[in-house]
Design a protein around this motif. Structure first.
Motif, PDB file in Angstrom:
ATOM      1  N   GLU A  14       0.737  -1.223  -0.035  1.00 27.19           N
ATOM      2  CA  GLU A  14       0.033  -0.059   0.217  1.00 27.19           C
ATOM      3  C   GLU A  14       0.878   1.305  -0.045  1.00 27.19           C
ATOM      4  OE1 GLU A  14      -2.379  -0.320   3.459  1.00 27.19           O
ATOM      5  OE2 GLU A  14      -3.779  -1.871   2.482  1.00 27.19           O
ATOM      6  N   ASN A  15       2.059   1.202   0.768  1.00 28.30           N
ATOM      7  CA  ASN A  15       2.904   2.353   0.692  1.00 28.30           C
ATOM      8  C   ASN A  15       3.392   2.533  -0.669  1.00 28.30           C
ATOM      9  OD1 ASN A  15       2.302   2.903   3.560  1.00 28.30           O
ATOM     10  ND2 ASN A  15       4.093   1.621   4.224  1.00 28.30           N
ATOM     11  N   GLN A  16       3.713   1.527  -1.310  1.00 29.29           N
ATOM     12  CA  GLN A  16       4.328   1.700  -2.743  1.00 29.29           C
ATOM     13  C   GLN A  16       3.527   2.385  -3.701  1.00 29.29           C
ATOM     14  OE1 GLN A  16       5.879  -2.224  -3.578  1.00 29.29           O
ATOM     15  NE2 GLN A  16       7.715  -2.077  -1.996  1.00 29.29           N
ATOM     16  N   GLU A  17       2.306   1.646  -3.467  1.00 31.55           N
ATOM     17  CA  GLU A  17       1.174   2.497  -4.273  1.00 31.55           C
ATOM     18  C   GLU A  17       1.050   3.665  -4.078  1.00 31.55           C
ATOM     19  OE1 GLU A  17      -2.383   0.126  -3.769  1.00 31.55           O
ATOM     20  OE2 GLU A  17      -1.412  -1.592  -4.854  1.00 31.55           O
ATOM     21  N   PHE A  18       0.963   4.236  -2.582  1.00 26.60           N
ATOM     22  CA  PHE A  18       0.677   5.568  -2.466  1.00 26.60           C
ATOM     23  C   PHE A  18       1.735   6.466  -2.756  1.00 26.60           C
ATOM     24  CE2 PHE A  18       1.106   9.030   0.874  1.00 26.60           C
ATOM     25  CZ  PHE A  18      -0.268   9.478   0.744  1.00 26.60           C
ATOM     26  N   VAL A  19       3.300   5.902  -2.687  1.00 23.56           N
ATOM     27  CA  VAL A  19       4.417   6.611  -3.274  1.00 23.56           C
ATOM     28  C   VAL A  19       4.075   6.832  -4.673  1.00 23.56           C
ATOM     29  CG1 VAL A  19       6.628   6.524  -3.353  1.00 23.56           C
ATOM     30  CG2 VAL A  19       5.697   5.871  -1.282  1.00 23.56           C
ATOM     31  N   ALA A  20       3.865   5.701  -5.356  1.00 29.10           N
ATOM     32  CA  ALA A  20       3.455   5.887  -6.653  1.00 29.10           C
ATOM     33  C   ALA A  20       2.683   6.888  -7.197  1.00 29.10           C
ATOM     34  CB  ALA A  20       3.251   4.460  -7.277  1.00 29.10           C
ATOM     35  N   LYS A  21       1.461   6.921  -6.525  1.00 33.03           N
ATOM     36  CA  LYS A  21       0.579   8.071  -6.668  1.00 33.03           C
ATOM     37  C   LYS A  21       1.180   9.467  -6.434  1.00 33.03           C
ATOM     38  CE  LYS A  21      -3.631   5.142  -6.076  1.00 33.03           C
ATOM     39  NZ  LYS A  21      -4.817   5.113  -5.142  1.00 33.03           N
ATOM     40  N   ILE A  22       1.889   9.408  -5.361  1.00 33.49           N
ATOM     41  CA  ILE A  22       2.408  10.790  -4.971  1.00 33.49           C
ATOM     42  C   ILE A  22       3.240  10.995  -5.988  1.00 33.49           C
ATOM     43  CG2 ILE A  22       3.920  12.074  -3.456  1.00 33.49           C
ATOM     44  CD1 ILE A  22       2.671  10.327  -1.506  1.00 33.49           C
ATOM     45  N   ARG A  23       4.146  10.047  -6.742  1.00 40.07           N
ATOM     46  CA  ARG A  23       5.098  10.584  -7.695  1.00 40.07           C
ATOM     47  C   ARG A  23       4.225  11.064  -9.050  1.00 40.07           C
ATOM     48  NH1 ARG A  23       9.860   5.759  -6.725  1.00 40.07           N
ATOM     49  NH2 ARG A  23      10.597   6.709  -4.925  1.00 40.07           N
ATOM     50  N   GLU A  24       3.332  10.289  -9.305  1.00 40.21           N
ATOM     51  CA  GLU A  24       2.609  10.836 -10.488  1.00 40.21           C
ATOM     52  C   GLU A  24       2.124  12.087 -10.277  1.00 40.21           C
ATOM     53  OE1 GLU A  24      -0.449   7.726 -11.306  1.00 40.21           O
ATOM     54  OE2 GLU A  24       1.191   6.022 -11.793  1.00 40.21           O
ATOM     55  N   ASN A  25       1.427  12.267  -9.130  1.00 43.13           N
ATOM     56  CA  ASN A  25       0.847  13.624  -8.925  1.00 43.13           C
ATOM     57  C   ASN A  25       1.881  14.831  -8.848  1.00 43.13           C
ATOM     58  OD1 ASN A  25      -1.585  12.733  -8.288  1.00 43.13           O
ATOM     59  ND2 ASN A  25      -1.479  12.448  -6.211  1.00 43.13           N
ATOM     60  N   GLU A  26       3.034  14.411  -8.333  1.00 42.12           N
ATOM     61  CA  GLU A  26       4.173  15.442  -8.542  1.00 42.12           C
ATOM     62  C   GLU A  26       4.548  15.478  -9.996  1.00 42.12           C
ATOM     63  OE1 GLU A  26       7.317  14.075  -6.082  1.00 42.12           O
ATOM     64  OE2 GLU A  26       6.536  14.489  -4.175  1.00 42.12           O
ATOM     65  N   ARG A  27       4.506  14.639 -10.933  1.00 44.70           N
ATOM     66  CA  ARG A  27       5.008  14.713 -12.283  1.00 44.70           C
ATOM     67  C   ARG A  27       3.683  15.447 -12.953  1.00 44.70           C
ATOM     68  NH1 ARG A  27       6.644   9.343 -11.855  1.00 44.70           N
ATOM     69  NH2 ARG A  27       4.776   8.558 -12.533  1.00 44.70           N
ATOM     70  N   GLU A  28       2.502  15.532 -12.621  1.00 46.58           N
ATOM     71  CA  GLU A  28       1.453  16.074 -13.064  1.00 46.58           C
ATOM     72  C   GLU A  28       1.530  17.466 -12.646  1.00 46.58           C
ATOM     73  OE1 GLU A  28      -2.006  14.327 -12.145  1.00 46.58           O
ATOM     74  OE2 GLU A  28      -1.801  12.519 -13.505  1.00 46.58           O
ATOM     75  N   ILE A  29       2.053  17.665 -11.452  1.00 45.40           N
ATOM     76  CA  ILE A  29       2.125  19.321 -10.816  1.00 45.40           C
ATOM     77  C   ILE A  29       3.340  19.830 -11.985  1.00 45.40           C
ATOM     78  CG2 ILE A  29       2.785  20.638  -9.207  1.00 45.40           C
ATOM     79  CD1 ILE A  29       1.392  18.321  -7.248  1.00 45.40           C
ATOM     80  N   MET A  30       4.284  19.049 -12.006  1.00 43.25           N
ATOM     81  CA  MET A  30       5.528  19.439 -12.819  1.00 43.25           C
ATOM     82  C   MET A  30       5.147  20.039 -14.205  1.00 43.25           C
ATOM     83  SD  MET A  30       8.073  19.958 -10.665  1.00 43.25           S
ATOM     84  CE  MET A  30       9.280  20.242 -12.012  1.00 43.25           C
ATOM     85  N   GLN A  31       4.405  19.003 -14.860  1.00 40.48           N
ATOM     86  CA  GLN A  31       3.881  19.191 -16.129  1.00 40.48           C
ATOM     87  C   GLN A  31       2.829  20.416 -16.364  1.00 40.48           C
ATOM     88  OE1 GLN A  31       1.918  15.658 -17.345  1.00 40.48           O
ATOM     89  NE2 GLN A  31       4.039  14.431 -17.604  1.00 40.48           N
ATOM     90  N   LEU A  32       2.146  20.502 -15.209  1.00 44.65           N
ATOM     91  CA  LEU A  32       1.089  21.590 -15.048  1.00 44.65           C
ATOM     92  C   LEU A  32       2.030  22.999 -15.200  1.00 44.65           C
ATOM     93  CD1 LEU A  32      -1.926  20.105 -12.790  1.00 44.65           C
ATOM     94  CD2 LEU A  32      -1.880  20.779 -15.179  1.00 44.65           C
ATOM     95  N   ARG A  33       2.743  23.028 -13.917  1.00 40.39           N
ATOM     96  CA  ARG A  33       3.702  24.220 -13.842  1.00 40.39           C
ATOM     97  C   ARG A  33       4.479  24.563 -15.115  1.00 40.39           C
ATOM     98  NH1 ARG A  33       6.524  22.975  -7.865  1.00 40.39           N
ATOM     99  NH2 ARG A  33       4.766  23.355  -6.686  1.00 40.39           N
ATOM    100  N   LYS A  34       4.909  23.680 -15.940  1.00 38.09           N
ATOM    101  CA  LYS A  34       5.676  23.789 -17.340  1.00 38.09           C
ATOM    102  C   LYS A  34       4.409  24.560 -18.092  1.00 38.09           C
ATOM    103  CE  LYS A  34       9.039  20.275 -16.904  1.00 38.09           C
ATOM    104  NZ  LYS A  34       9.900  19.166 -17.673  1.00 38.09           N
ATOM    105  N   ARG A  35       3.402  23.866 -18.220  1.00 35.56           N
ATOM    106  CA  ARG A  35       2.481  24.460 -19.134  1.00 35.56           C
ATOM    107  C   ARG A  35       2.222  25.755 -18.623  1.00 35.56           C
ATOM    108  NH1 ARG A  35      -1.961  19.513 -19.734  1.00 35.56           N
ATOM    109  NH2 ARG A  35      -0.322  17.784 -20.913  1.00 35.56           N
ATOM    110  N   LEU A  36       1.659  26.036 -17.209  1.00 33.06           N
ATOM    111  CA  LEU A  36       1.534  27.316 -16.870  1.00 33.06           C
ATOM    112  C   LEU A  36       2.577  28.397 -17.248  1.00 33.06           C
ATOM    113  CD1 LEU A  36      -0.425  29.111 -15.062  1.00 33.06           C
ATOM    114  CD2 LEU A  36       1.102  28.415 -13.083  1.00 33.06           C
ATOM    115  N   ALA A  37       3.842  27.952 -17.142  1.00 34.04           N
ATOM    116  CA  ALA A  37       5.035  28.811 -17.594  1.00 34.04           C
ATOM    117  C   ALA A  37       4.731  29.180 -19.116  1.00 34.04           C
ATOM    118  CB  ALA A  37       6.347  28.221 -17.101  1.00 34.04           C
ATOM    119  N   ASP A  38       4.623  28.118 -19.883  1.00 32.65           N
ATOM    120  CA  ASP A  38       4.254  28.277 -21.245  1.00 32.65           C
ATOM    121  C   ASP A  38       3.125  29.196 -21.595  1.00 32.65           C
ATOM    122  OD1 ASP A  38       6.446  26.662 -21.475  1.00 32.65           O
ATOM    123  OD2 ASP A  38       5.151  24.937 -21.910  1.00 32.65           O
TER     124      ASP A  38
END
Length: 465
Positions: A14-38
């Motif tokens: 469960e921790n691994q799944e939660f960590v994986a979701k956190i990482r995915e969310n962080e990647r999405e946030i990074m992508q959103l920030r890049k798009r926001l910057a663009d």
């Protein structure tokens, strides 16, 4: 021991799944920030482009305003230039009229001088039958043929400034004719002697010669508006010049000498309706002696009336209470005319041009509204408005028949004016009908006519149409 291990493995998964979701969310946030910057960069670019476009629009608007101002200035200058041209044309037209009038006065003065002095005549050509024939040339350059009839008299229809040949075989004799025949083949040296002898003989025989005369004066033609009349007759007793005058005689005894009508031919107009039209001829000889004036009436000394077609159209128009005619309106500049429509109703009239000028006048009939006919112009008439403005109109060239002639329009207008005036005064309006008086009630309907006639029958004086 197996159960704690199983629970630990489940927690790890469960921790691994939660960590994986956190990482995915962080990647999405990074992508959103890049798009926001663009998007921020693009927004800045768009704002920059918008500023540039606003500047360009402002520049274009300034250029447009400048060009609009230039066009207005150019139009104002063109209008001023056109006004100057119109004023110059008016001055030029006035100068030409003054020059023409001056030349006409000079011509009339010279003709009067010729009339006051001796009028030279060409030697008549004697034909085989023994009669005389002479060609008389008028101001227009056209030769008026004068022939002899069986009795030796010569028919003439010349103008007041035209020479009129004398009657062949007359008892009058030309001064100095014997000397002229005796010295016909002499040279130039004897010419003065012949002239002196002719002057002496003319003075000696002046009392013996009869005065010039004009006989058998008659008027040829039908005396209806729009028709032409011709006065002709025979000149006797040495008559060389005849002055013609056309005169209107009214029922009350008043006389109106028609201005400008000094020719043997005359065109009857609407002004002559309900009057007695006559022509008067005053004969003169070469010594400017005046004979007795001769007068003859047209239409067998009856009043001038309209022909059947014109009278029928006038009656129908008055009964219907409306009419429309295609005319041309003078612009007042040189000979420029503008097509227009003259609409006549029972209580008023209007003149509307077909172009951008639109309605020129629209008013009710009143005593100050009138119609005039300029002499010598076949298709023109003047509409005098209530304000005093004068509008020169003429019928279209393609207007044929009595229903659209100038005189018909004038008579219709005058009858409507009289009808409107009669309504204001509480009276009836009358117009001519083949020598009789035909009455129309002001209301224009049969009931009103019968009612009016019934009221009039109770009075002592009744006018039957």
């Amino acid at each position: 021991m197996a159960e704690p291990e199983a629970s630990t493995s489940n927690n790890n998964s469960e921790n691994q799944e939660f960590v994986a979701k956190i990482r995915e969310n962080e990647r999405e946030i990074m992508q959103l920030r890049k798009r926001l910057a663009d998007y921020s960069i693009k927004e800045a670019q768009i704002r920059h482009e918008n500023d540039d476009l606003q500047k360009r629009i402002a520049d274009i608007r300034a250029v447009f305003d400048q060009r609009q101002q230039n066009l207005e200035d150019a139009e104002s200058k063109a209008s001023s230039y056109r006004q100057q041209i119109i004023e110059e044309n008016i001055h030029l037209e006035y100068a030409l009229q003054v020059l023409f009038k001056h030349l006409q006065e000079q011509v009339i003065y010279k003709e009067n001088q010729e009339r006051m002095g001796l009028v030279p005549q060409s030697v008549p050509d004697r034909d085989i039958s023994g009669g005389h024939r002479r060609d008389l040339v008028g101001r227009n350059g056209a030769a008026n043929k004068v022939g002899a009839d069986e009795s030796g008299r010569q028919i003439t229809s010349g103008n007041s400034f035209y020479g009129v040949p004398t009657k062949t075989g007359s008892t009058s004799r030309e001064p100095g004719s014997n000397n002229a025949e005796a010295n016909a083949h002499s040279g130039d040296a004897n010419r003065n002697e012949r002239e002196n002898s002719s002057n002496r003989s003319s003075d000696a025989d002046a009392d013996d010669d009869p005065l010039p005369a004009f006989e058998d004066l008659q008027i040829i033609g039908e005396a209806f508006p729009g028709r032409e009349l011709l006065a002709c007759g025979y000149s006797i007793n040495g008559t060389s010049i005849c002055n013609f005058e056309w005169i209107r005689h009214f029922k009350d005894g008043a006389v109106n000498i028609i201005d400008g009508a000094m020719r043997p031919d005359y065109r009857v107009t609407a002004d002559d309706v309900d009057t007695y039209l006559a022509v008067q001829v005053l004969p003169l000889d070469e010594r400017n002696r005046k004979g007795e004036p001769v007068t003859v009436y047209a239409n067998d000394k009856k009043k001038i009336t309209c022909d059947a077609e014109m009278q029928s159209h006038i009656e129908k128009t008055l009964y219907s209470g409306r009419a429309s005619y295609e005319v041309s309106l003078s612009t007042g500049y040189l000979d420029i005319w503008e097509p227009a429509t003259l609409a006549i109703k029972r209580h008023g009239y209007s003149i509307k041009c077909r172009g951008a000028r639109g309605v020129v006048v629209s008013e009710k009939f009143s005593p100050s509204v009138s119609v005039a006919i300029p002499y010598g112009r076949v298709s023109e008439f003047i509409m005098i408005c209530a304000s005093g403005d004068q509008l020169l109109l003429r019928t279209e060239n393609n207007s044929t028949g009595a229903s659209s002639s100038r005189d018909t329009i004038v008579l219709v207008l005058r009858n409507f004016i009289l009808t409107a005036g009669g309504k204001r005064a509480g009276k009836k309006a009358y117009f001519l009908s083949r020598g009789k008086i035909s009455c129309f009630a002001v209301a224009g309907s049969l009931w009103c006519q019968l009612n009016t006639l019934t009221k009039m029958s109770n009075r002592s004086s009744v006018i039957l149409c």
